[in-house]
Design a protein around this motif. Structure first.
Motif, PDB file in Angstrom:
ATOM      1  N   HIS A  63       5.614   5.554   2.853  1.00  0.00           N
ATOM      2  CA  HIS A  63       5.182   6.764   2.150  1.00  0.00           C
ATOM      3  C   HIS A  63       3.670   6.957   2.239  1.00  0.00           C
ATOM      4  O   HIS A  63       2.978   7.129   1.241  1.00  0.00           O
ATOM      5  CB  HIS A  63       5.654   6.739   0.699  1.00  0.00           C
ATOM      6  N   ASN A  64       3.151   6.895   3.460  1.00  0.00           N
ATOM      7  CA  ASN A  64       1.781   7.254   3.780  1.00  0.00           C
ATOM      8  C   ASN A  64       1.829   8.225   4.955  1.00  0.00           C
ATOM      9  O   ASN A  64       2.899   8.737   5.300  1.00  0.00           O
ATOM     10  CB  ASN A  64       0.964   6.004   4.125  1.00  0.00           C
ATOM     11  N   SER A  65       0.696   8.485   5.571  1.00  0.00           N
ATOM     12  CA  SER A  65       0.643   9.350   6.750  1.00  0.00           C
ATOM     13  C   SER A  65       0.153   8.562   7.955  1.00  0.00           C
ATOM     14  O   SER A  65      -0.626   9.057   8.763  1.00  0.00           O
ATOM     15  CB  SER A  65      -0.271  10.551   6.484  1.00  0.00           C
ATOM     16  N   ILE A  66       0.604   7.312   8.041  1.00  0.00           N
ATOM     17  CA  ILE A  66       0.186   6.432   9.126  1.00  0.00           C
ATOM     18  C   ILE A  66       0.880   6.848  10.426  1.00  0.00           C
ATOM     19  O   ILE A  66       2.075   7.115  10.445  1.00  0.00           O
ATOM     20  CB  ILE A  66       0.511   4.968   8.776  1.00  0.00           C
ATOM     21  N   LEU A  67       0.118   6.883  11.510  1.00  0.00           N
ATOM     22  CA  LEU A  67       0.621   7.323  12.804  1.00  0.00           C
ATOM     23  C   LEU A  67       0.649   6.154  13.783  1.00  0.00           C
ATOM     24  O   LEU A  67       0.108   5.081  13.532  1.00  0.00           O
ATOM     25  CB  LEU A  67      -0.258   8.444  13.355  1.00  0.00           C
ATOM     26  N   GLY A  68       1.278   6.393  14.926  1.00  0.00           N
ATOM     27  CA  GLY A  68       1.278   5.395  15.987  1.00  0.00           C
ATOM     28  C   GLY A  68       2.359   4.345  15.800  1.00  0.00           C
ATOM     29  O   GLY A  68       3.166   4.391  14.872  1.00  0.00           O
ATOM     30  N   LEU A 107       0.832  -1.201   0.000  1.00  0.00           N
ATOM     31  CA  LEU A 107       0.000   0.000   0.000  1.00  0.00           C
ATOM     32  C   LEU A 107       0.868   1.252   0.000  1.00  0.00           C
ATOM     33  O   LEU A 107       0.432   2.324   0.417  1.00  0.00           O
ATOM     34  CB  LEU A 107      -0.911   0.006   1.231  1.00  0.00           C
ATOM     35  N   ARG A 108       2.106   1.132  -0.452  1.00  0.00           N
ATOM     36  CA  ARG A 108       3.045   2.250  -0.396  1.00  0.00           C
ATOM     37  C   ARG A 108       2.616   3.379  -1.334  1.00  0.00           C
ATOM     38  O   ARG A 108       1.876   3.175  -2.284  1.00  0.00           O
ATOM     39  CB  ARG A 108       4.452   1.789  -0.753  1.00  0.00           C
ATOM     40  N   HIS A 109       3.100   4.586  -1.033  1.00  0.00           N
ATOM     41  CA  HIS A 109       2.839   5.781  -1.837  1.00  0.00           C
ATOM     42  C   HIS A 109       1.341   6.019  -2.026  1.00  0.00           C
ATOM     43  O   HIS A 109       0.832   6.084  -3.133  1.00  0.00           O
ATOM     44  CB  HIS A 109       3.529   5.682  -3.196  1.00  0.00           C
ATOM     45  N   ASN A 110       0.618   6.125  -0.911  1.00  0.00           N
ATOM     46  CA  ASN A 110      -0.775   6.535  -0.924  1.00  0.00           C
ATOM     47  C   ASN A 110      -0.944   7.691   0.056  1.00  0.00           C
ATOM     48  O   ASN A 110       0.045   8.345   0.420  1.00  0.00           O
ATOM     49  CB  ASN A 110      -1.680   5.350  -0.567  1.00  0.00           C
ATOM     50  N   LYS A 111      -2.169   7.928   0.506  1.00  0.00           N
ATOM     51  CA  LYS A 111      -2.437   9.001   1.467  1.00  0.00           C
ATOM     52  C   LYS A 111      -3.181   8.444   2.677  1.00  0.00           C
ATOM     53  O   LYS A 111      -4.060   9.097   3.234  1.00  0.00           O
ATOM     54  CB  LYS A 111      -3.246  10.113   0.800  1.00  0.00           C
ATOM     55  N   LEU A 112      -2.824   7.218   3.037  1.00  0.00           N
ATOM     56  CA  LEU A 112      -3.490   6.561   4.154  1.00  0.00           C
ATOM     57  C   LEU A 112      -3.138   7.231   5.466  1.00  0.00           C
ATOM     58  O   LEU A 112      -1.994   7.642   5.678  1.00  0.00           O
ATOM     59  CB  LEU A 112      -3.102   5.081   4.193  1.00  0.00           C
ATOM     60  N   GLN A 113      -4.115   7.317   6.372  1.00  0.00           N
ATOM     61  CA  GLN A 113      -3.924   7.967   7.660  1.00  0.00           C
ATOM     62  C   GLN A 113      -4.299   7.000   8.774  1.00  0.00           C
ATOM     63  O   GLN A 113      -4.615   5.839   8.539  1.00  0.00           O
ATOM     64  CB  GLN A 113      -4.771   9.238   7.731  1.00  0.00           C
ATOM     65  N   GLY A 114      -4.240   7.494   9.991  1.00  0.00           N
ATOM     66  CA  GLY A 114      -4.602   6.662  11.131  1.00  0.00           C
ATOM     67  C   GLY A 114      -3.505   5.685  11.495  1.00  0.00           C
ATOM     68  O   GLY A 114      -2.337   5.866  11.146  1.00  0.00           O
ATOM     69  N   SER A 115      -3.861   4.624  12.183  1.00  0.00           N
ATOM     70  CA  SER A 115      -2.888   3.640  12.652  1.00  0.00           C
ATOM     71  C   SER A 115      -3.132   2.295  11.989  1.00  0.00           C
ATOM     72  O   SER A 115      -4.157   2.067  11.354  1.00  0.00           O
ATOM     73  CB  SER A 115      -2.986   3.498  14.172  1.00  0.00           C
ATOM     74  N   ILE A 116      -2.162   1.392  12.125  1.00  0.00           N
ATOM     75  CA  ILE A 116      -2.300   0.033  11.605  1.00  0.00           C
ATOM     76  C   ILE A 116      -3.236  -0.744  12.535  1.00  0.00           C
ATOM     77  O   ILE A 116      -2.956  -0.860  13.728  1.00  0.00           O
ATOM     78  CB  ILE A 116      -0.931  -0.666  11.535  1.00  0.00           C
TER      79      ILE A 116
END
Length: 259
Positions: A51-56, A25-34
């Motif tokens: 290369h997403n905006s995943i946090l935590g 799922l690389r190079h997307n605009k995913l947010q939140g946590s796994i």
């Protein structure tokens, strides 16, 4: 599903894909946590969420995925995003001048109305291409800021990496990765090369075929040329044609003119 524009978070239902072996799922605009449900993907051997905006933090429960080859302690996720998180080394204006031998003509790679590009060697021994903007043009100030912003967020295997930038009242430059021979097989630089490359890109876009798919004497350009008059439907990407009847012919006429 990499290199799309997927946003929001990773749904917890993904855990139901127990036979999935490869997840990218690389190079997307995913947010939140796994989500913890990822630990239910027992068949997973490889995953890439860079290369997403995943946090935590990475869920502890992922440790039970014995088949996962992407897990190497805590180092793997750091390596995946190293290009975006690595702190850029500060390099002075004077080092750039020294690296390019005071922007000497012998180091000149190419030039345009917007500026010139010089080859340089930094103190570390790294070869770079220094793109120096022509500050006599008012539009350059806006162009420099825009280009910095765009290149800062771009990461693609086919895109020259931006190493650094240098900006003061009298000097604005982008420092790029140096790629010897970045002009075809013969290494000759000309306007015709740019026009031809742009044409090939258009053909790839409208046919959904890559130029390196063809072997021997046949090329993408020749394949399209042979089919252009009598069999345009055979070469154009079917996803572009959304109508039928007279409207279809109008679409084909537009595509034919572009080809």
């Amino acid at each position: 599903m990499s290199m799309n524009q997927f946003s929001n978070g990773i749904t917890k239902e993904i855990g139901g894909l127990q036979n999935l072996a490869h997840l990218s799922l690389r190079h997307n605009k995913l947010q939140g946590s796994i989500p913890d449900s990822v630990s239910n993907m027992v068949g997973l051997k490889f995953r890439n969420l860079s290369h997403n905006s995943i946090l935590g933090t990475i869920p502890k429960s992922l440790e039970k995925l014995q088949n996962l080859k992407y897990r190497r302690g805590k180092r793997a996720p750091q390596q995946a995003d190293s290009s975006s998180t690595k702190k850029r080394e500060r390099i002075s204006y004077y080092e750039y001048l020294h690296a390019t031998d005071d922007l000497s003509e012998s180091n000149l790679i190419g030039s345009s109305s917007f500026g010139s590009v010089y080859k340089g060697i930094l103190k570390s021994g790294t070869a770079v291409a220094v793109k120096v903007f022509n500050l006599q043009l008012d539009v350059v100030f806006k162009s420099f800021d825009t280009e910095c912003e765009v290149l800062r967020s771009l990461r693609h295997r086919n895109h020259v990496k931006v190493i650094n930038s240098c900006s003061n009242l009298d000097f604005k430059a982008l420092v790029l990765e140096y790629m010897p021979r970045d002009y075809g097989l013969k290494g000759l630089v000309s306007t015709k090369c740019d026009i031809y490359s742009y044409g090939v890109m258009l053909l790839e876009t409208f046919t959904r075929r890559k130029s390196n798919e063809f072997e021997g004497a046949l090329s993408l350009k020749q394949w399209v040329s042979y089919s252009l008059l009598d069999a345009l439907m055979d070469v154009v990407d079917a996803n572009l044609l959304t109508t039928t009847g007279k409207d279809l012919q109008k679409e084909l006429d537009v595509v034919a003119s572009i080809m």
